[in-house]
Design a protein around this motif. Structure first.
Motif, PDB file in Angstrom:
ATOM      1  N   GLU A  90       1.013  -1.150  -0.007  1.00 39.80           N
ATOM      2  CA  GLU A  90      -0.058   0.006   0.071  1.00 39.80           C
ATOM      3  C   GLU A  90       0.720   1.205  -0.085  1.00 39.80           C
ATOM      4  O   GLU A  90       0.530   2.199  -0.564  1.00 39.80           O
ATOM      5  N   ASP A  91       1.993   1.124   0.770  1.00 39.52           N
ATOM      6  CA  ASP A  91       2.921   2.260   0.731  1.00 39.52           C
ATOM      7  C   ASP A  91       3.592   2.813  -0.505  1.00 39.52           C
ATOM      8  O   ASP A  91       3.476   4.016  -0.928  1.00 39.52           O
ATOM      9  N   ASN A  92       4.057   1.985  -1.275  1.00 42.40           N
ATOM     10  CA  ASN A  92       4.622   2.216  -2.515  1.00 42.40           C
ATOM     11  C   ASN A  92       4.047   1.873  -3.920  1.00 42.40           C
ATOM     12  O   ASN A  92       4.597   1.963  -4.886  1.00 42.40           O
ATOM     13  N   GLY A  93       2.681   1.030  -3.750  1.00 39.54           N
ATOM     14  CA  GLY A  93       2.151   0.556  -4.907  1.00 39.54           C
ATOM     15  C   GLY A  93       2.876  -0.285  -5.733  1.00 39.54           C
ATOM     16  O   GLY A  93       2.596  -0.573  -6.970  1.00 39.54           O
ATOM     17  N   VAL A  94       3.731  -1.023  -5.028  1.00 39.23           N
ATOM     18  CA  VAL A  94       4.677  -2.187  -5.660  1.00 39.23           C
ATOM     19  C   VAL A  94       3.994  -3.548  -5.539  1.00 39.23           C
ATOM     20  O   VAL A  94       3.687  -3.940  -4.213  1.00 39.23           O
ATOM     21  N   GLY A  95       3.656  -4.525  -6.709  1.00 36.76           N
ATOM     22  CA  GLY A  95       3.295  -5.762  -6.328  1.00 36.76           C
ATOM     23  C   GLY A  95       4.565  -6.795  -6.182  1.00 36.76           C
ATOM     24  O   GLY A  95       5.474  -6.585  -6.946  1.00 36.76           O
ATOM     25  N   ILE A  96       4.355  -7.537  -5.469  1.00 35.93           N
ATOM     26  CA  ILE A  96       5.000  -8.801  -4.867  1.00 35.93           C
ATOM     27  C   ILE A  96       4.638  -9.916  -5.366  1.00 35.93           C
ATOM     28  O   ILE A  96       3.615 -10.436  -4.778  1.00 35.93           O
ATOM     29  N   PRO A  97       5.468 -10.750  -6.110  1.00 32.74           N
ATOM     30  CA  PRO A  97       4.903 -12.129  -6.251  1.00 32.74           C
ATOM     31  C   PRO A  97       5.144 -13.151  -5.128  1.00 32.74           C
ATOM     32  O   PRO A  97       6.302 -13.352  -4.418  1.00 32.74           O
TER      33      PRO A  97
END
Length: 63
Positions: free
Chosen positions: A31-38
């Protein structure tokens, strides 16, 4: 005439699909940086705990 309120809880057995017990691949969004992690997500047999393993760092988180 009085009526008594009922406070029963319906306890149904939760059926967890085998694919969720074995692990399925998802994207977990930060939520903080909008990066998706697999991640690989698994659910315990009672459907209470979620376990995910970061596919990049190979570590397990519990919520």
């Amino acid at each position: 005439m009085t009526t008594k309120a009922s406070s029963t809880v319906d306890r149904k057995v939760v059926e967890i699909p085998k694919c969720m017990l074995d692990g399925e691949k998802f994207m977990k969004w930060d939520e903080d940086n909008g990066v998706g992690i697999p991640v690989t997500l698994r659910v315990d047999p009672k459907g209470f705990y979620l376990h995910w393993e970061d596919q990049n760092k190979v570590r397990i988180f519990h919520r």
